[in-house]
Design a protein around this motif. Sequence first.
Motif, PDB file in Angstrom:
ATOM      1  N   ARG A 124      -4.718  17.059   3.011  1.00  0.00           N
ATOM      2  CA  ARG A 124      -3.806  16.183   3.757  1.00  0.00           C
ATOM      3  C   ARG A 124      -4.295  14.743   3.728  1.00  0.00           C
ATOM      4  O   ARG A 124      -3.503  13.810   3.588  1.00  0.00           O
ATOM      5  N   ALA A 125      -5.590  14.562   3.866  1.00  0.00           N
ATOM      6  CA  ALA A 125      -6.152  13.207   3.865  1.00  0.00           C
ATOM      7  C   ALA A 125      -5.935  12.527   2.509  1.00  0.00           C
ATOM      8  O   ALA A 125      -5.582  11.341   2.452  1.00  0.00           O
ATOM      9  N   GLU A 126      -6.145  13.279   1.427  1.00  0.00           N
ATOM     10  CA  GLU A 126      -5.941  12.711   0.092  1.00  0.00           C
ATOM     11  C   GLU A 126      -4.481  12.343  -0.125  1.00  0.00           C
ATOM     12  O   GLU A 126      -4.173  11.288  -0.686  1.00  0.00           O
ATOM     13  N   LYS A 127      -3.576  13.202   0.331  1.00  0.00           N
ATOM     14  CA  LYS A 127      -2.142  12.910   0.209  1.00  0.00           C
ATOM     15  C   LYS A 127      -1.779  11.641   0.964  1.00  0.00           C
ATOM     16  O   LYS A 127      -0.987  10.822   0.495  1.00  0.00           O
ATOM     17  N   LYS A 128      -2.353  11.493   2.154  1.00  0.00           N
ATOM     18  CA  LYS A 128      -2.058  10.326   2.979  1.00  0.00           C
ATOM     19  C   LYS A 128      -2.538   9.047   2.294  1.00  0.00           C
ATOM     20  O   LYS A 128      -1.831   8.034   2.264  1.00  0.00           O
ATOM     21  N   VAL A 129      -3.735   9.082   1.702  1.00  0.00           N
ATOM     22  CA  VAL A 129      -4.278   7.916   1.010  1.00  0.00           C
ATOM     23  C   VAL A 129      -3.395   7.553  -0.178  1.00  0.00           C
ATOM     24  O   VAL A 129      -3.060   6.369  -0.382  1.00  0.00           O
ATOM     25  N   VAL A 130      -2.976   8.544  -0.936  1.00  0.00           N
ATOM     26  CA  VAL A 130      -2.114   8.295  -2.096  1.00  0.00           C
ATOM     27  C   VAL A 130      -0.772   7.744  -1.636  1.00  0.00           C
ATOM     28  O   VAL A 130      -0.237   6.799  -2.222  1.00  0.00           O
ATOM     29  N   SER A 131      -0.235   8.303  -0.563  1.00  0.00           N
ATOM     30  CA  SER A 131       1.043   7.842  -0.032  1.00  0.00           C
ATOM     31  C   SER A 131       0.972   6.375   0.381  1.00  0.00           C
ATOM     32  O   SER A 131       1.861   5.580   0.048  1.00  0.00           O
ATOM     33  N   GLU A 132      -0.077   6.004   1.095  1.00  0.00           N
ATOM     34  CA  GLU A 132      -0.236   4.612   1.519  1.00  0.00           C
ATOM     35  C   GLU A 132      -0.383   3.683   0.321  1.00  0.00           C
ATOM     36  O   GLU A 132       0.192   2.592   0.289  1.00  0.00           O
ATOM     37  N   ARG A 133      -1.135   4.131  -0.688  1.00  0.00           N
ATOM     38  CA  ARG A 133      -1.317   3.316  -1.883  1.00  0.00           C
ATOM     39  C   ARG A 133       0.004   3.115  -2.619  1.00  0.00           C
ATOM     40  O   ARG A 133       0.316   2.006  -3.064  1.00  0.00           O
ATOM     41  N   MET A 134       0.813   4.165  -2.717  1.00  0.00           N
ATOM     42  CA  MET A 134       2.102   4.056  -3.404  1.00  0.00           C
ATOM     43  C   MET A 134       3.080   3.186  -2.618  1.00  0.00           C
ATOM     44  O   MET A 134       3.844   2.406  -3.201  1.00  0.00           O
ATOM     45  N   LYS A 135       3.073   3.299  -1.292  1.00  0.00           N
ATOM     46  CA  LYS A 135       3.940   2.451  -0.466  1.00  0.00           C
ATOM     47  C   LYS A 135       3.593   0.981  -0.663  1.00  0.00           C
ATOM     48  O   LYS A 135       4.481   0.131  -0.796  1.00  0.00           O
ATOM     49  N   ALA A 136       2.295   0.674  -0.707  1.00  0.00           N
ATOM     50  CA  ALA A 136       1.866  -0.705  -0.928  1.00  0.00           C
ATOM     51  C   ALA A 136       2.269  -1.178  -2.320  1.00  0.00           C
ATOM     52  O   ALA A 136       2.719  -2.325  -2.494  1.00  0.00           O
ATOM     53  N   TYR A 137       2.144  -0.308  -3.303  1.00  0.00           N
ATOM     54  CA  TYR A 137       2.517  -0.657  -4.674  1.00  0.00           C
ATOM     55  C   TYR A 137       4.000  -1.011  -4.753  1.00  0.00           C
ATOM     56  O   TYR A 137       4.376  -2.040  -5.302  1.00  0.00           O
ATOM     57  N   TRP A 138       4.857  -0.171  -4.183  1.00  0.00           N
ATOM     58  CA  TRP A 138       6.299  -0.423  -4.261  1.00  0.00           C
ATOM     59  C   TRP A 138       6.722  -1.612  -3.405  1.00  0.00           C
ATOM     60  O   TRP A 138       7.645  -2.343  -3.762  1.00  0.00           O
ATOM     61  N   ALA A 139       6.035  -1.830  -2.287  1.00  0.00           N
ATOM     62  CA  ALA A 139       6.336  -3.011  -1.470  1.00  0.00           C
ATOM     63  C   ALA A 139       6.025  -4.281  -2.260  1.00  0.00           C
ATOM     64  O   ALA A 139       6.795  -5.252  -2.229  1.00  0.00           O
ATOM     65  N   LYS A 140       4.906  -4.275  -2.968  1.00  0.00           N
ATOM     66  CA  LYS A 140       4.530  -5.419  -3.791  1.00  0.00           C
ATOM     67  C   LYS A 140       5.558  -5.641  -4.900  1.00  0.00           C
ATOM     68  O   LYS A 140       5.933  -6.783  -5.201  1.00  0.00           O
ATOM     69  N   ARG A 141       6.017  -4.550  -5.508  1.00  0.00           N
ATOM     70  CA  ARG A 141       7.037  -4.663  -6.569  1.00  0.00           C
ATOM     71  C   ARG A 141       8.337  -5.246  -6.022  1.00  0.00           C
ATOM     72  O   ARG A 141       8.956  -6.096  -6.656  1.00  0.00           O
ATOM     73  N   ARG A 142       8.756  -4.786  -4.822  1.00  0.00           N
ATOM     74  CA  ARG A 142       9.993  -5.305  -4.217  1.00  0.00           C
ATOM     75  C   ARG A 142       9.841  -6.792  -3.912  1.00  0.00           C
ATOM     76  O   ARG A 142      10.772  -7.572  -4.090  1.00  0.00           O
ATOM     77  N   LYS A 143       8.665  -7.179  -3.479  1.00  0.00           N
ATOM     78  CA  LYS A 143       8.403  -8.568  -3.152  1.00  0.00           C
ATOM     79  C   LYS A 143       8.525  -9.442  -4.400  1.00  0.00           C
ATOM     80  O   LYS A 143       9.111 -10.523  -4.362  1.00  0.00           O
ATOM     81  N   LYS A 144       7.981  -8.966  -5.525  1.00  0.00           N
ATOM     82  CA  LYS A 144       8.059  -9.722  -6.783  1.00  0.00           C
ATOM     83  C   LYS A 144       9.494  -9.877  -7.249  1.00  0.00           C
ATOM     84  O   LYS A 144       9.913 -10.963  -7.647  1.00  0.00           O
ATOM     85  N   THR A 145      10.275  -8.799  -7.193  1.00  0.00           N
ATOM     86  CA  THR A 145      11.648  -8.866  -7.673  1.00  0.00           C
ATOM     87  C   THR A 145      12.502  -9.725  -6.750  1.00  0.00           C
ATOM     88  O   THR A 145      13.439 -10.384  -7.187  1.00  0.00           O
ATOM     89  N   ALA A 146      12.180  -9.741  -5.458  1.00  0.00           N
ATOM     90  CA  ALA A 146      12.924 -10.591  -4.520  1.00  0.00           C
ATOM     91  C   ALA A 146      12.666 -12.050  -4.823  1.00  0.00           C
ATOM     92  O   ALA A 146      13.594 -12.885  -4.745  1.00  0.00           O
ATOM     93  N   LYS A 147      11.434 -12.398  -5.187  1.00  0.00           N
ATOM     94  CA  LYS A 147      11.121 -13.787  -5.542  1.00  0.00           C
ATOM     95  C   LYS A 147      11.848 -14.203  -6.815  1.00  0.00           C
ATOM     96  O   LYS A 147      12.344 -15.303  -6.926  1.00  0.00           O
ATOM     97  N   LYS A 148      11.927 -13.312  -7.800  1.00  0.00           N
ATOM     98  CA  LYS A 148      12.612 -13.609  -9.048  1.00  0.00           C
ATOM     99  C   LYS A 148      14.099 -13.798  -8.813  1.00  0.00           C
ATOM    100  O   LYS A 148      14.744 -14.675  -9.402  1.00  0.00           O
ATOM    101  N   ALA A 149      14.686 -12.996  -7.935  1.00  0.00           N
ATOM    102  CA  ALA A 149      16.112 -13.081  -7.663  1.00  0.00           C
ATOM    103  C   ALA A 149      16.448 -14.367  -6.907  1.00  0.00           C
ATOM    104  O   ALA A 149      17.530 -14.922  -7.055  1.00  0.00           O
ATOM    105  N   ALA A 150      15.510 -14.861  -6.103  1.00  0.00           N
ATOM    106  CA  ALA A 150      15.749 -16.066  -5.314  1.00  0.00           C
ATOM    107  C   ALA A 150      15.725 -17.323  -6.188  1.00  0.00           C
ATOM    108  O   ALA A 150      16.318 -18.332  -5.831  1.00  0.00           O
ATOM    109  N   LYS A 151      15.055 -17.275  -7.304  1.00  0.00           N
ATOM    110  CA  LYS A 151      14.954 -18.451  -8.190  1.00  0.00           C
ATOM    111  C   LYS A 151      16.230 -18.718  -8.862  1.00  0.00           C
ATOM    112  O   LYS A 151      17.148 -18.653  -9.181  1.00  0.00           O
TER     113      LYS A 151
END
Length: 89
Positions: free
Chosen positions: A62-89
């Motif tokens: 369970r602990a390993e799953k939680k760590v992976v889940s948090e890492r993936m959430k951060a990864y996708w949040a960062k990706r959404r942030k990048k695409t939002a900046k590109k769309a705003a330009k």
Amino acid sequence: MTEISTAIAKRQDEIERLQAEIDALSQAGKLLGRSVRVKRVPAGKDAAAASAPRRQRRKMSRAEKKVVSERMKAYWAKRRKKTAKKAAK
């Protein structure tokens, strides 16, 4: 020396016969519609590594799953942030 040559030739003939038998069985499996995989062991120093059994995937705790889940959430949040900046330009 000739004894060794004779033994080697005898083994090679046996290997060829067995390979022909494997090929025939593989062909019969294909005719029956079954997928048959033949594992060929390479000659040389990698032969031992190729014949070693594959390790199975283990279950994550369970602990390993939680760590992976948090890492993936951060990864996708960062990706959404990048695409939002590109769309705003």
